[in-house]
Scaffold this motif. Structure first.
Motif, PDB file in Angstrom:
ATOM      1  N   ALA A 174      15.565   2.916  -7.099  1.00  0.00           N
ATOM      2  CA  ALA A 174      14.425   2.145  -6.595  1.00  0.00           C
ATOM      3  C   ALA A 174      14.526   2.097  -5.080  1.00  0.00           C
ATOM      4  N   LEU A 175      13.405   2.265  -4.454  1.00  0.00           N
ATOM      5  CA  LEU A 175      13.378   2.184  -2.991  1.00  0.00           C
ATOM      6  C   LEU A 175      13.075   0.742  -2.599  1.00  0.00           C
ATOM      7  N   ASN A 176      13.864   0.227  -1.689  1.00  0.00           N
ATOM      8  CA  ASN A 176      13.660  -1.138  -1.193  1.00  0.00           C
ATOM      9  C   ASN A 176      13.316  -1.038   0.286  1.00  0.00           C
ATOM     10  N   SER A 214      -6.201  11.980   5.689  1.00  0.00           N
ATOM     11  CA  SER A 214      -6.281  10.685   4.993  1.00  0.00           C
ATOM     12  C   SER A 214      -5.135   9.726   5.349  1.00  0.00           C
ATOM     13  N   GLU A 215      -4.021  10.271   5.828  1.00  0.00           N
ATOM     14  CA  GLU A 215      -2.893   9.389   6.155  1.00  0.00           C
ATOM     15  C   GLU A 215      -2.960   9.006   7.626  1.00  0.00           C
ATOM     16  N   SER A 216      -3.232   7.709   7.880  1.00  0.00           N
ATOM     17  CA  SER A 216      -3.381   7.297   9.277  1.00  0.00           C
ATOM     18  C   SER A 216      -2.034   7.314   9.981  1.00  0.00           C
ATOM     19  N   GLY A 217      -0.981   7.030   9.233  1.00  0.00           N
ATOM     20  CA  GLY A 217       0.344   6.978   9.847  1.00  0.00           C
ATOM     21  C   GLY A 217       0.514   5.773  10.750  1.00  0.00           C
ATOM     22  N   LEU A 218      -0.351   4.781  10.589  1.00  0.00           N
ATOM     23  CA  LEU A 218      -0.294   3.605  11.469  1.00  0.00           C
ATOM     24  C   LEU A 218       0.389   2.405  10.822  1.00  0.00           C
ATOM     25  N   GLY A 219       0.595   2.452   9.515  1.00  0.00           N
ATOM     26  CA  GLY A 219       1.084   1.276   8.800  1.00  0.00           C
ATOM     27  C   GLY A 219       2.409   0.740   9.345  1.00  0.00           C
ATOM     28  N   LEU A 220       3.389   1.597   9.461  1.00  0.00           N
ATOM     29  CA  LEU A 220       4.720   1.129   9.877  1.00  0.00           C
ATOM     30  C   LEU A 220       4.731   0.651  11.329  1.00  0.00           C
ATOM     31  N   VAL A 221       3.992   1.346  12.195  1.00  0.00           N
ATOM     32  CA  VAL A 221       3.953   0.871  13.597  1.00  0.00           C
ATOM     33  C   VAL A 221       3.196  -0.451  13.719  1.00  0.00           C
ATOM     34  N   ARG A 279      10.325  14.214   0.601  1.00  0.00           N
ATOM     35  CA  ARG A 279       9.625  14.471   1.857  1.00  0.00           C
ATOM     36  C   ARG A 279       9.163  13.158   2.491  1.00  0.00           C
ATOM     37  N   HIS A 280       8.663  12.256   1.654  1.00  0.00           N
ATOM     38  CA  HIS A 280       8.179  10.971   2.170  1.00  0.00           C
ATOM     39  C   HIS A 280       9.324  10.067   2.597  1.00  0.00           C
ATOM     40  N   LEU A 281      10.409  10.109   1.832  1.00  0.00           N
ATOM     41  CA  LEU A 281      11.551   9.265   2.209  1.00  0.00           C
ATOM     42  C   LEU A 281      12.092   9.694   3.574  1.00  0.00           C
ATOM     43  N   ARG A 282      12.102  11.001   3.799  1.00  0.00           N
ATOM     44  CA  ARG A 282      12.549  11.497   5.114  1.00  0.00           C
ATOM     45  C   ARG A 282      11.620  11.005   6.205  1.00  0.00           C
ATOM     46  N   ARG A 283      10.345  11.037   5.887  1.00  0.00           N
ATOM     47  CA  ARG A 283       9.367  10.592   6.880  1.00  0.00           C
ATOM     48  C   ARG A 283       9.474   9.091   7.142  1.00  0.00           C
ATOM     49  N   LEU A 284       9.736   8.365   6.082  1.00  0.00           N
ATOM     50  CA  LEU A 284       9.938   6.917   6.225  1.00  0.00           C
ATOM     51  C   LEU A 284      11.127   6.669   7.156  1.00  0.00           C
ATOM     52  N   ASP A 285      12.213   7.359   6.871  1.00  0.00           N
ATOM     53  CA  ASP A 285      13.427   7.230   7.684  1.00  0.00           C
ATOM     54  C   ASP A 285      13.147   7.605   9.138  1.00  0.00           C
ATOM     55  N   GLU A 310       0.850  -1.209   0.000  1.00  0.00           N
ATOM     56  CA  GLU A 310       0.000   0.000   0.000  1.00  0.00           C
ATOM     57  C   GLU A 310       0.885   1.259   0.000  1.00  0.00           C
ATOM     58  N   ASN A 311       1.906   1.261   0.831  1.00  0.00           N
ATOM     59  CA  ASN A 311       2.812   2.418   0.856  1.00  0.00           C
ATOM     60  C   ASN A 311       3.519   2.597  -0.485  1.00  0.00           C
ATOM     61  N   GLY A 312       3.936   1.469  -1.054  1.00  0.00           N
ATOM     62  CA  GLY A 312       4.609   1.537  -2.354  1.00  0.00           C
ATOM     63  C   GLY A 312       3.709   2.185  -3.399  1.00  0.00           C
ATOM     64  N   ILE A 313       2.454   1.772  -3.413  1.00  0.00           N
ATOM     65  CA  ILE A 313       1.504   2.323  -4.392  1.00  0.00           C
ATOM     66  C   ILE A 313       1.256   3.815  -4.111  1.00  0.00           C
ATOM     67  N   LYS A 314       1.135   4.140  -2.811  1.00  0.00           N
ATOM     68  CA  LYS A 314       0.831   5.532  -2.438  1.00  0.00           C
ATOM     69  C   LYS A 314       1.996   6.492  -2.697  1.00  0.00           C
ATOM     70  N   TYR A 315       3.203   6.042  -2.389  1.00  0.00           N
ATOM     71  CA  TYR A 315       4.335   6.982  -2.390  1.00  0.00           C
ATOM     72  C   TYR A 315       5.348   6.736  -3.502  1.00  0.00           C
ATOM     73  N   GLY A 316       5.136   5.679  -4.298  1.00  0.00           N
ATOM     74  CA  GLY A 316       6.082   5.393  -5.377  1.00  0.00           C
ATOM     75  C   GLY A 316       5.848   6.296  -6.579  1.00  0.00           C
ATOM     76  N   ILE A 342       9.861  -3.304  -3.495  1.00  0.00           N
ATOM     77  CA  ILE A 342      10.795  -2.449  -4.228  1.00  0.00           C
ATOM     78  C   ILE A 342       9.992  -1.671  -5.258  1.00  0.00           C
ATOM     79  N   HIS A 343      10.181  -0.357  -5.251  1.00  0.00           N
ATOM     80  CA  HIS A 343       9.430   0.430  -6.239  1.00  0.00           C
ATOM     81  C   HIS A 343      10.218   1.664  -6.643  1.00  0.00           C
ATOM     82  N   PRO A 344       9.915   2.195  -7.835  1.00  0.00           N
ATOM     83  CA  PRO A 344      10.613   3.397  -8.264  1.00  0.00           C
ATOM     84  C   PRO A 344      10.223   4.593  -7.401  1.00  0.00           C
TER      85      PRO A 344
HETATM   86  N1  LIG Z   1       7.339   3.190   0.286  1.00  0.00           N
HETATM   87  C1  LIG Z   1       7.435   4.434   0.753  1.00  0.00           C
HETATM   88  N2  LIG Z   1       7.987   5.418  -0.008  1.00  0.00           N
HETATM   89  C2  LIG Z   1       8.099   6.675   0.452  1.00  0.00           C
HETATM   90  N3  LIG Z   1       7.660   7.078   1.660  1.00  0.00           N
HETATM   91  C3  LIG Z   1       7.104   6.159   2.454  1.00  0.00           C
HETATM   92  C4  LIG Z   1       6.960   4.795   2.049  1.00  0.00           C
HETATM   93  N4  LIG Z   1       6.374   4.120   3.067  1.00  0.00           N
HETATM   94  C5  LIG Z   1       6.150   5.015   4.038  1.00  0.00           C
HETATM   95  N5  LIG Z   1       6.574   6.257   3.680  1.00  0.00           N
HETATM   96  C6  LIG Z   1       6.501   7.484   4.484  1.00  0.00           C
HETATM   97  O1  LIG Z   1       6.355   7.091   5.838  1.00  0.00           O
HETATM   98  C7  LIG Z   1       5.119   7.607   6.372  1.00  0.00           C
HETATM   99  C8  LIG Z   1       4.545   6.618   7.361  1.00  0.00           C
HETATM  100  O2  LIG Z   1       4.034   5.484   6.683  1.00  0.00           O
HETATM  101  P1  LIG Z   1       2.826   4.662   7.323  1.00  0.00           P
HETATM  102  O3  LIG Z   1       3.165   4.391   8.752  1.00  0.00           O
HETATM  103  O4  LIG Z   1       2.553   3.493   6.466  1.00  0.00           O
HETATM  104  O5  LIG Z   1       1.619   5.675   7.331  1.00  0.00           O
HETATM  105  P2  LIG Z   1       0.654   6.230   6.149  1.00  0.00           P
HETATM  106  O6  LIG Z   1       0.901   5.402   4.913  1.00  0.00           O
HETATM  107  O7  LIG Z   1      -0.732   6.075   6.654  1.00  0.00           O
HETATM  108  O8  LIG Z   1       1.019   7.666   5.975  1.00  0.00           O
HETATM  109  C9  LIG Z   1       4.251   7.878   5.183  1.00  0.00           C
HETATM  110  O9  LIG Z   1       3.296   8.890   5.468  1.00  0.00           O
HETATM  111  C10 LIG Z   1       5.261   8.312   4.129  1.00  0.00           C
HETATM  112  O10 LIG Z   1       5.560   9.682   4.275  1.00  0.00           O
END
Ligand SMILES: Nc1ncnc2c1ncn2[C@@H]1O[C@H](COP(=O)(O)OP(=O)(O)O)[C@@H](O)[C@H]1O
Ligand SMILES: [Mg+2]
Length: 215
Positions: free
Chosen positions: A200-202, A174-181, A137-143, A97-103, A128-130
């Protein structure tokens, strides 16, 4: 971050992240390019070679369900408990789901790869996705999120903190932010990521297979 060895907090041992190991790789594809219709039957090219499985899918939402189904089919063969299969299926679908949303799937040939490996006492889920400059901004948030989760000794605490934060947010967010936790807590998985040379992000999640998780 994203390239250093991960430390499994459950037993305190340092484990190499999956990309530093030699992983068995399935060679085939499931749901190859152009095949965008959810389907029950295995694709003729499908391989679940030894203990790994690969799929390549387009960035459409319906592919999440295909990934879920294929994950269940694959894990069922190894005699894992229902609870464990549910947990790993959730991990896979959150990562996809994250890959589809942020790729970055700007061109039709850009696809998402989903991989499952059973390696000794671990299950590794990889997506793995492009990606592109606009996703910085999202990669920073992922990190940041992965680092933040690692800061808790028990991922359940991170989960509770995130739930509280979500409860404070407006309902329209719309972003729950719960996926990774969820992956860390419910999936009992260690998250990691790196960016490969082709941009490509892995993203990977490694779960330990404990004895109790076998049927
Ligand atoms: N595959 C990804 N590529 C880029 N950014 C990502 C990816 N997965 C997660 N992120 C970043 O990490 C954040 C937290 O992800 P997640 O906990 O799944 O919450 P959500 O998807 O609901 O925002 C996302 O909002 C996004 O900014
Ligand atoms: Mg998410």
């Amino acid at each position: 971050m994203g390239v250093y060895p991960i430390s499994d907090q459950r037993d305190g041992k340092e484990r190499p992240s999956c990309r530093e190991r030699k992983l068995p790789r399935g060679s085939g594809k499931v749901d190859g390019p152009g095949n965008r219709t959810p389907q029950e039957k295995p694709h003729p090219d499908a391989t679940a070679s030894r203990k790994s499985m690969d799929m390549t899918v387009g960035p459409e939402w319906e592919h999440i369900e295909i990934v879920r189904r294929r994950t269940r089919l694959f894990l069922n063969k190894y005699g894992f408990s229902r609870e464990f299969i549910d947990a790993i299926t959730m991990v896979g679908s959150e990562l996809v789901e994250n890959g589809i949303k942020y790729g970055d799937f700007g061109e039709p040939e850009k696809k998402l790869k989903f991989k499952l490996h059973i390696l000794e006492k671990n299950i590794i889920v990889e997506v793995i996705h492009p990606t592109s400059a606009s996703a910085t901004r999202h990669l920073r948030r992922l990190d940041k999120t992965i680092q933040w989760i690692r800061g808790y000794q028990d991922p359940f605490q991170a989960y509770v903190e995130k739930l509280k934060e979500v409860a404070r947010r407006p309902i329209t967010d719309s972003e729950s932010g719960l996926g990774l936790v969820r992956i860390a807590h419910e999936g009992k998985s260690i998250l990691d990521f790196f960016i490969a040379e082709d941009n490509a992000l892995n993203v990977s999640a490694v779960a330990g297979i404990e004895k109790a998780l076998w049927r």
